[in-house]
Each structure stands twice: as structure tokens, then as C-alpha cells.
Write a protein that holds these residues in place. Structure first.
Motif, PDB file in Angstrom:
ATOM      1  N   PRO A   1       0.758  -1.248   0.000  1.00 40.34           N
ATOM      2  CA  PRO A   1       0.000   0.000   0.000  1.00 40.34           C
ATOM      3  C   PRO A   1       0.788   1.298   0.000  1.00 40.34           C
ATOM      4  O   PRO A   1       0.220   2.349  -0.338  1.00 40.34           O
ATOM      5  N   ASN A   2       2.042   1.297   0.377  1.00 44.92           N
ATOM      6  CA  ASN A   2       2.692   2.574   0.690  1.00 44.92           C
ATOM      7  C   ASN A   2       2.769   3.507  -0.513  1.00 44.92           C
ATOM      8  O   ASN A   2       2.377   4.673  -0.444  1.00 44.92           O
ATOM      9  N   ASP A   3       3.274   3.029  -1.639  1.00 51.08           N
ATOM     10  CA  ASP A   3       3.283   3.854  -2.846  1.00 51.08           C
ATOM     11  C   ASP A   3       1.868   4.196  -3.293  1.00 51.08           C
ATOM     12  O   ASP A   3       1.599   5.302  -3.779  1.00 51.08           O
ATOM     13  N   LYS A   4       0.958   3.245  -3.151  1.00 52.67           N
ATOM     14  CA  LYS A   4      -0.399   3.445  -3.652  1.00 52.67           C
ATOM     15  C   LYS A   4      -1.131   4.551  -2.898  1.00 52.67           C
ATOM     16  O   LYS A   4      -1.957   5.266  -3.475  1.00 52.67           O
ATOM     17  N   LEU A   5      -0.861   4.701  -1.618  1.00 52.95           N
ATOM     18  CA  LEU A   5      -1.499   5.777  -0.858  1.00 52.95           C
ATOM     19  C   LEU A   5      -1.027   7.139  -1.360  1.00 52.95           C
ATOM     20  O   LEU A   5      -1.819   8.086  -1.449  1.00 52.95           O
TER      21      LEU A   5
ATOM     22  N   ILE B   1      -5.529   6.486  11.279  1.00 53.26           N
ATOM     23  CA  ILE B   1      -4.777   7.467  10.490  1.00 53.26           C
ATOM     24  C   ILE B   1      -5.056   7.290   9.002  1.00 53.26           C
ATOM     25  O   ILE B   1      -5.403   8.246   8.295  1.00 53.26           O
ATOM     26  N   VAL B   2      -4.937   6.059   8.505  1.00 56.32           N
ATOM     27  CA  VAL B   2      -5.172   5.807   7.082  1.00 56.32           C
ATOM     28  C   VAL B   2      -6.657   5.959   6.753  1.00 56.32           C
ATOM     29  O   VAL B   2      -7.019   6.483   5.693  1.00 56.32           O
ATOM     30  N   GLY B   3      -7.516   5.540   7.667  1.00 57.23           N
ATOM     31  CA  GLY B   3      -8.948   5.712   7.445  1.00 57.23           C
ATOM     32  C   GLY B   3      -9.339   7.169   7.303  1.00 57.23           C
ATOM     33  O   GLY B   3     -10.116   7.540   6.410  1.00 57.23           O
TER      34      GLY B   3
ATOM     35  N   TYR C   1      -3.924  -1.491   6.122  1.00 53.04           N
ATOM     36  CA  TYR C   1      -3.732  -0.820   7.415  1.00 53.04           C
ATOM     37  C   TYR C   1      -4.961  -0.880   8.325  1.00 53.04           C
ATOM     38  O   TYR C   1      -5.131  -0.019   9.187  1.00 53.04           O
ATOM     39  N   MET C   2      -5.779  -1.901   8.178  1.00 48.74           N
ATOM     40  CA  MET C   2      -6.968  -2.021   9.025  1.00 48.74           C
ATOM     41  C   MET C   2      -6.718  -2.838  10.286  1.00 48.74           C
ATOM     42  O   MET C   2      -7.495  -2.778  11.234  1.00 48.74           O
ATOM     43  N   ARG C   3      -5.624  -3.617  10.347  1.00 45.70           N
ATOM     44  CA  ARG C   3      -5.432  -4.518  11.494  1.00 45.70           C
ATOM     45  C   ARG C   3      -5.027  -3.771  12.766  1.00 45.70           C
ATOM     46  O   ARG C   3      -5.349  -4.202  13.868  1.00 45.70           O
ATOM     47  N   GLN C   4      -4.307  -2.653  12.638  1.00 42.72           N
ATOM     48  CA  GLN C   4      -3.807  -1.942  13.818  1.00 42.72           C
ATOM     49  C   GLN C   4      -4.857  -0.928  14.261  1.00 42.72           C
ATOM     50  O   GLN C   4      -4.850   0.226  13.879  1.00 42.72           O
ATOM     51  N   ASP C   5      -5.813  -1.411  15.106  1.00 44.27           N
ATOM     52  CA  ASP C   5      -6.928  -0.561  15.521  1.00 44.27           C
ATOM     53  C   ASP C   5      -6.792  -0.053  16.950  1.00 44.27           C
ATOM     54  O   ASP C   5      -7.700   0.580  17.486  1.00 44.27           O
ATOM     55  N   MET C   6      -5.662  -0.337  17.586  1.00 38.54           N
ATOM     56  CA  MET C   6      -5.392   0.190  18.919  1.00 38.54           C
ATOM     57  C   MET C   6      -3.884   0.149  19.142  1.00 38.54           C
ATOM     58  O   MET C   6      -3.152  -0.513  18.401  1.00 38.54           O
TER      59      MET C   6
END
Length: 297
Positions: free
Chosen positions: A57-61, A105-107, A88-93
Motif C-alpha cells: 500500500p505505501n506507494d499506492k497511498l 490514520i489511514v482511514g 492498514y486495518m489490522r492496527q486498531d489500537m
């Protein structure tokens, strides 16, 4: 109009055919120092769909940031992101002090760019809705589980669907209920990315055709461990069905070495295991959003 990148031509073509939208490629050039230059069509309609699945995802963002800002200067007033895989959905806390909560952050980043986001089986743990991660009224979740269930029904007689861990229960139940399959889930203790212990569910496994089903598989180690235990417990075959075939490194070889027979996935991430297309479901959702927009105006 549907905008896409060259590396996702096949998926974008299927979606364009299903939606009857004209598709245009975003020209992309990478400079020697790693910076990216993009070029869009010179004139855009008011409503634009951007197709970009966010594995690696990094370049794609960064691409999305550049595309959206440019699209709005070229006439687009409503932008929809179709991201069959949402990163980047797994790190929710914050599990340890100082950790970045990347989901928020990404959301928020995506919500600030787009008017609508459509994705498939996002890896949400402790939040109930996609809107909590991507704060948009039009943040829509589809699932690959029903279509994978249809595929499994055509391939296996009376399969037993098993999730590799408790988090997979929602997808396993959805797939099982569609065709009345038996189902259960394992328990998983993860000590690291490649150090996983699996406990099988208390169900009869002898003589059963088992399909391990989940939203995503990455290293393959959890699936491999479960497959090894299932075969040792008497299962006659173990297949794997996943929405997102991330399959990093030697994941396929790891699963096959553990005795996995077939690996099936949706086309949310392009991979040789793709057997199910999400294009029709995505097209239906886009049409529903368009109809809702038209009804409000």
C-alpha cells in the motif's frame, strides 16, 4: 469514468464491463530517486471512480493523494474509491505505548480524499463498522464469502468449513449459512508472524472434506498448521478459500507442504489462485450509490 493503473488492468477491465463505465488509465512514471509522476485524462466528468486495491500500500497511498487532488482540478466533484483490499486495518489500537494506530490514520486520510469508499472484507477486529475506521457516510463493505461458498459448493460434497481462528468466525458463518454447510473455528495463539499454535475445534473430522476459509492469508503459516492438524485428525482433504490472497514469499509452498490440496481466492488481489470475480457485486454497489445520489438531487 473509471480511472485505473496499468498493473490492475484486468480487474479494472472486469469492473468497467460490469458497470459500463468508460475506463481510462492513469499514466505513471517513477523517477530514479523514487518519486512518482502521474498524468490523468485532461477533462474528467463530475463523478469519477478510482479503482485501486491496496496491497503493497505505501506507494499506492501517495498515488491516491496525487490522483484525487488532480482529479478535482480537472472537473471531478464526486470521487469514489473502489479498493477491493483495504490496507492498514489490522492496527486498531495501541498495543504498546507509542504505537501509531494506523487504522484511524489511514482511514481518516481516505475519508478526507474521497466521497465514498467501497471495499471487500476489511480486516476489522475491534470496530463494528467500516465507518468507524473510514469516517464517511458512504463507506461500504462487501463480502467475498458468499461467492466463495458458491464455488466450494460446486467443488466439494458436504464440505466442512473451518476458520483458522476466532476472528474468521464471521466469514465462515456467512459462507456456511448460504449452502447449509457444517462449520466451526479453530483457536489460535500467535507468538509472532511465523510462530503460531492452533487448537482444532471439537468436531468430528474423520472422513470429512475440510475447507479452511478466511478473509486473508499472508504467510500461510496459520493455515499450514491447521491443515497439518486436520489431516492428522482424519480429514480426507483440506482446501483453502480466502477473499484476499496476499500470500507473501513462499506462502503457497508452505501450505502445499502441509497437505493443502487446492487454494481458491477472489480477484480482490490478483493471484493465480483467483477463481471468483467481485466485479458484479462491486458494480451493483456503485449503481446503488449512484441511484441514492440521484434520489437526493
Amino acid at each position: 469514468m473509471l480511472l485505473y493503473f496499468e498493473d490492475e488492468l484486468n480487474g479494472a477491465t472486469r469492473l468497467a464491463q460490469a458497470t459500463h463505465l468508460p475506463a481510462r488509465r492513469v499514466e505513471r512514471h517513477r523517477f530514479p530517486d523514487g518519486e512518482i509522476k502521474l498524468r490523468l485524462p485532461e477533462i474528467l466528468p463530475a463523478r469519477v471512480v478510482i479503482f485501486r486495491t491496496l496491497n503493497d500500500p505505501n506507494d499506492k497511498l501517495i498515488e491516491l493523494l496525487l490522483v484525487v487532488q488532480t482529479a478535482r482540478t480537472l472537473g471531478a466533484t464526486h470521487l469514489t474509491l473502489v479498493a477491493p483490499y483495504l490496507a492498514y486495518m489490522r492496527q486498531d489500537m495501541a498495543f504498546r505505548p507509542g504505537e501509531a494506530i494506523s487504522q484511524r490514520i489511514v482511514g481518516k486520510f481516505l475519508a478526507d480524499l474521497f466521497d465514498a469508499v467501497i471495499t471487500v472484507d476489511p480486516h476489522l477486529h475491534r470496530v463494528a463498522t467500516l465507518q468507524e475506521a473510514v469516517p464517511l457516510a458512504q463507506a461500504v463493505v462487501l463480502s467475498g464469502a458468499p461467492l466463495l461458498s458458491d464455488w466450494i459448493a460446486a467443488q466439494r460434497q458436504r464440505p466442512l468449513l473451518i476458520g483458522p481462528d476466532e476472528e474468521s468466525a464471521q466469514w465462515v458463518a456467512l459462507a456456511a449459512n448460504r449452502h447449509g454447510f457444517d462449520h466451526a473455528v479453530c483457536r489460535k495463539l500467535r507468538r509472532g508472524d511465523r510462530d503460531v499454535e492452533v487448537a482444532l475445534p471439537d468436531v468430528v473430522l474423520a472422513g470429512r472434506q475440510v475447507v479452511l476459509l478466511d478473509d486473508v492469508a499472508s504467510t500461510g503459516h496459520s493455515v499450514a498448521r491447521a491443515a497439518h492438524l486436520l489431516l492428522a485428525a482424519g480429514a480426507v482433504s483440506v482446501d483453502v478459500a480466502v477473499t484476499h490472497a496476499l500470500f507473501s514469499g513462499d506462502a503457497l509452498q508452505v501450505m502445499q507442504a502441509a497437505g493443502v490440496s487446492e487454494v481458491w481466492s477472489t480477484d480482490c488481489i490478483t493471484h493465480p489462485s483467483n477463481v471468483v470475480s467481485m466485479a458484479s457485486a462491486l458494480a451493483t454497489t456503485l449503481a446503488q450509490l449512484q441511484a441514492r445520489h440521484d434520489g437526493q438531487n
